[in-house]
Design an enzyme around this catalytic site. Structure first.
Site, PDB file in Angstrom:
ATOM      1  N   LYS A  35       6.618   5.989  -4.869  1.00 49.86           N
ATOM      2  CA  LYS A  35       6.611   6.442  -3.567  1.00 49.86           C
ATOM      3  C   LYS A  35       5.406   6.041  -2.683  1.00 49.86           C
ATOM      4  O   LYS A  35       4.829   5.240  -3.133  1.00 49.86           O
ATOM      5  CB  LYS A  35       6.536   7.937  -3.698  1.00 49.86           C
ATOM      6  CG  LYS A  35       5.158   8.586  -4.274  1.00 49.86           C
ATOM      7  CD  LYS A  35       5.075   9.756  -4.535  1.00 49.86           C
ATOM      8  CE  LYS A  35       3.944  10.551  -4.946  1.00 49.86           C
ATOM      9  NZ  LYS A  35       3.921  11.688  -5.647  1.00 49.86           N
ATOM     10  N   ARG A 130       4.335  24.647  -3.703  1.00 47.01           N
ATOM     11  CA  ARG A 130       4.925  23.649  -2.685  1.00 47.01           C
ATOM     12  C   ARG A 130       6.463  23.700  -3.138  1.00 47.01           C
ATOM     13  O   ARG A 130       7.286  24.007  -2.296  1.00 47.01           O
ATOM     14  CB  ARG A 130       4.484  22.279  -2.762  1.00 47.01           C
ATOM     15  CG  ARG A 130       2.953  22.276  -2.300  1.00 47.01           C
ATOM     16  CD  ARG A 130       2.515  20.846  -2.305  1.00 47.01           C
ATOM     17  NE  ARG A 130       2.744  20.082  -3.262  1.00 47.01           N
ATOM     18  CZ  ARG A 130       2.501  19.019  -3.737  1.00 47.01           C
ATOM     19  NH1 ARG A 130       1.560  18.494  -3.067  1.00 47.01           N
ATOM     20  NH2 ARG A 130       3.136  18.091  -4.678  1.00 47.01           N
ATOM     21  N   TYR A 252     -20.980   1.088  17.018  1.00 48.76           N
ATOM     22  CA  TYR A 252     -20.746   1.927  17.972  1.00 48.76           C
ATOM     23  C   TYR A 252     -21.689   3.144  17.556  1.00 48.76           C
ATOM     24  O   TYR A 252     -21.863   3.490  16.624  1.00 48.76           O
ATOM     25  CB  TYR A 252     -19.524   2.629  17.760  1.00 48.76           C
ATOM     26  CG  TYR A 252     -18.412   1.476  18.246  1.00 48.76           C
ATOM     27  CD1 TYR A 252     -18.341   1.286  19.750  1.00 48.76           C
ATOM     28  CD2 TYR A 252     -17.528   0.726  17.372  1.00 48.76           C
ATOM     29  CE1 TYR A 252     -17.429   0.486  20.070  1.00 48.76           C
ATOM     30  CE2 TYR A 252     -16.492  -0.048  18.067  1.00 48.76           C
ATOM     31  CZ  TYR A 252     -16.369  -0.142  19.365  1.00 48.76           C
ATOM     32  OH  TYR A 252     -15.738  -1.178  20.118  1.00 48.76           O
ATOM     33  N   MET A 300     -12.749  -0.439  14.184  1.00 44.47           N
ATOM     34  CA  MET A 300     -11.333  -0.891  14.059  1.00 44.47           C
ATOM     35  C   MET A 300     -10.952  -1.974  13.193  1.00 44.47           C
ATOM     36  O   MET A 300     -10.054  -2.034  12.440  1.00 44.47           O
ATOM     37  CB  MET A 300     -10.413  -1.093  15.150  1.00 44.47           C
ATOM     38  CG  MET A 300      -9.071  -1.123  15.217  1.00 44.47           C
ATOM     39  SD  MET A 300      -8.006  -1.164  16.912  1.00 44.47           S
ATOM     40  CE  MET A 300      -8.049   0.675  17.388  1.00 44.47           C
TER      41      MET A 300
HETATM   42  C1  PLP Z   1       3.485  11.520  -6.565  1.00 38.85           C
HETATM   43  C2  PLP Z   1       3.973  12.363  -7.970  1.00 38.85           C
HETATM   44  C3  PLP Z   1       3.862  12.009  -9.160  1.00 38.85           C
HETATM   45  C4  PLP Z   1       2.745  11.156  -9.581  1.00 38.85           C
HETATM   46  O1  PLP Z   1       1.436  11.591  -9.344  1.00 38.85           O
HETATM   47  P1  PLP Z   1       0.113  10.725  -9.834  1.00 38.85           P
HETATM   48  O2  PLP Z   1      -1.070  11.723  -9.837  1.00 38.85           O
HETATM   49  O3  PLP Z   1       0.128   9.611  -8.827  1.00 38.85           O
HETATM   50  O4  PLP Z   1       0.246  10.385 -11.234  1.00 38.85           O
HETATM   51  C5  PLP Z   1       4.463  12.735 -10.425  1.00 38.85           C
HETATM   52  N1  PLP Z   1       5.225  13.896 -10.050  1.00 38.85           N
HETATM   53  C6  PLP Z   1       5.720  14.162  -8.968  1.00 38.85           C
HETATM   54  C7  PLP Z   1       6.551  15.229  -8.497  1.00 38.85           C
HETATM   55  C8  PLP Z   1       4.925  13.498  -7.750  1.00 38.85           C
HETATM   56  O5  PLP Z   1       5.173  13.947  -6.336  1.00 38.85           O
END
Ligand code: PLP
Length: 356
Positions: A35, A130, A252, A300
């Site tokens: 992802k 969640r 800055y 930046m």
């Molecule tokens: C992102 C995610 C993972 C992977 O998590 P890591 O901590 O990066 O290993 C696994 N399961 C779900 C549902 C996730 O959203």
């Protein structure tokens, strides 16, 4: 000539890290989590390594589509499931597996009347609060899924809120096991931290993300100690050098003021490249192999570092922000964040190259 900043993605490091996961969970199949554009590494770049995983897990349909276009034919899991009917049609057309975490998504499946079918990951809320059905609704949700003709198979799933600590998952795992005891089918429970730390949670499919990229999910155990190799190295160069007199300030708002005569190196890397603006004075940076300290505000396009006492550094000297020689987790900790955020933050403007 473009700015000298460049990111390098090591495909062999990801392949190695995947093998580390396999040694921890030899009996489990592996969803390689890609992802967020493979945690900033680029889906297309990591795919050659992910062909050694049993499937890809992600949450953006466009990323799923891209993975198919790039030739990935294995299972792909949509971690947040579908948001509207058109998503489900596309998911089925692309042969994706989908999470179902709420009644609205159940409805969406029920209303689907097109051709084909889909593998479903039925998700329980084990305490993260969640996504997921409450434990008490798992039986009913499972039964409802079984009634839907387009549901091909059901895997039971949860995601732990505290897999990073030795007893962080005990309660959640018990909750999951009790709620699903009478339900058949494979299970998928473990992210990176759970896979490495909690043998009881490995189950049928593990879902590692961060460790594949060579960053540690643990505050008390480094990636090196876990046998992981960094997959992303962010490099740049010194593009200017300033000699400061006592009481001269840098950058800055004059956040850093020299107490003595100092040599300052200016590095072509700033927050628009993904480097954390929150990095304080003292954050480590590698210049020509020497660990030096960031001084002054991250701007930046540039940061400034203390080169006092390092004679041979000149304009053009190599800089590593994190990666091979300097752990992303150490830089992240200094900036008050985690490796995940730094990797995901790599900006589109940074030229990036995959190395086999
Ligand atoms: C992102 C995610 C993972 C992977 O998590 P890591 O901590 O990066 O290993 C696994 N399961 C779900 C549902 C996730 O959203």
């Amino acid at each position: 000539m473009p700015r000298p900043i460049q990111a390098f993605i090591s495909v062999s490091a990801i392949r190695h890290n995947l093998n580390v996961v396999r040694t921890h969970a030899p009996g489990a199949r592996v969803w390689g989590v890609v992802k967020a554009n493979a945690y900033g590494h680029g889906i297309a770049r990591v795919l050659p390594a992910m062909s050694h995983a049993d499937g890809l897990a992600l949450l953006d349909l466009q990323e799923a589509q891209l993975s198919r276009q790039l030739g990935f034919v294995g299972p792909i899991l949509l971690l947040e499931g579908c948001f509207e009917p058109a998503d489900l049609e596309l998911a089925i057309a692309l042969h994706l597996s989908i999470v179902v975490h709420c009644n609205e998504q159940l409805q969406l499946l029920r209303r689907y009347s097109g051709p084909g079918g889909v593998e479903v990951y039925l998700k329980m809320n084990s305490g993260m609060n969640r996504l997921g059905f409450p434990p008490g609704q798992m039986q009913a949700a499972y039964a409802a899924l079984r009634e839907i003709p387009s549901v091909l198979g059901i895997t039971l799933m949860t995601h732990f809120a505290q897999a990073e600590t030795p007893d962080g998952i005990t309660e959640a795992l018990t909750r999951f096991q009790e709620a699903t005891r009478s339900l058949p089918g494979p299970r998928s429970l473990a992210n990176s931290a759970a896979t490495l730390m909690h043998p009881a949670a490995r189950a049928d499919w593990v879902r590692p993300g961060i460790v594949l990229y060579g960053s540690s999910p643990f505050a008390t155990k480094s990636a090196g100690e876990l046998g992981l190799r960094p997959a992303m190295t962010l490099r740049s160069q010194i593009i200017a050098i300033q000699d400061l007199a006592p009481r001269d300030a840098v950058g800055y708002a004059g956040r850093f003021v020299a107490q003595k005569a100092m040599r300052i190196g200016v590095v072509a890397c700033g927050y628009a490249d993904g480097y954390p603006r929150s990095a304080p004075n003292g954050t480590p940076v590698l210049v020509a192999g020497h660990r030096v300290a960031l001084v002054g505000a991250v701007s930046m396009d540039m940061i400034t570092v203390d080169l006092s006492g390092i004679g041979e550094v000149t304009v053009g000297s190599p800089v590593e922000l994190f990666g091979d020689g300097l752990s992303v987790d150490e830089v992240a900790r200094s900036a008050g964040t985690v490796g995940y955020e730094l990797l995901c933050a790599l900006a589109a403007r940074v030229p990036t190259r995959a190395e086999p």
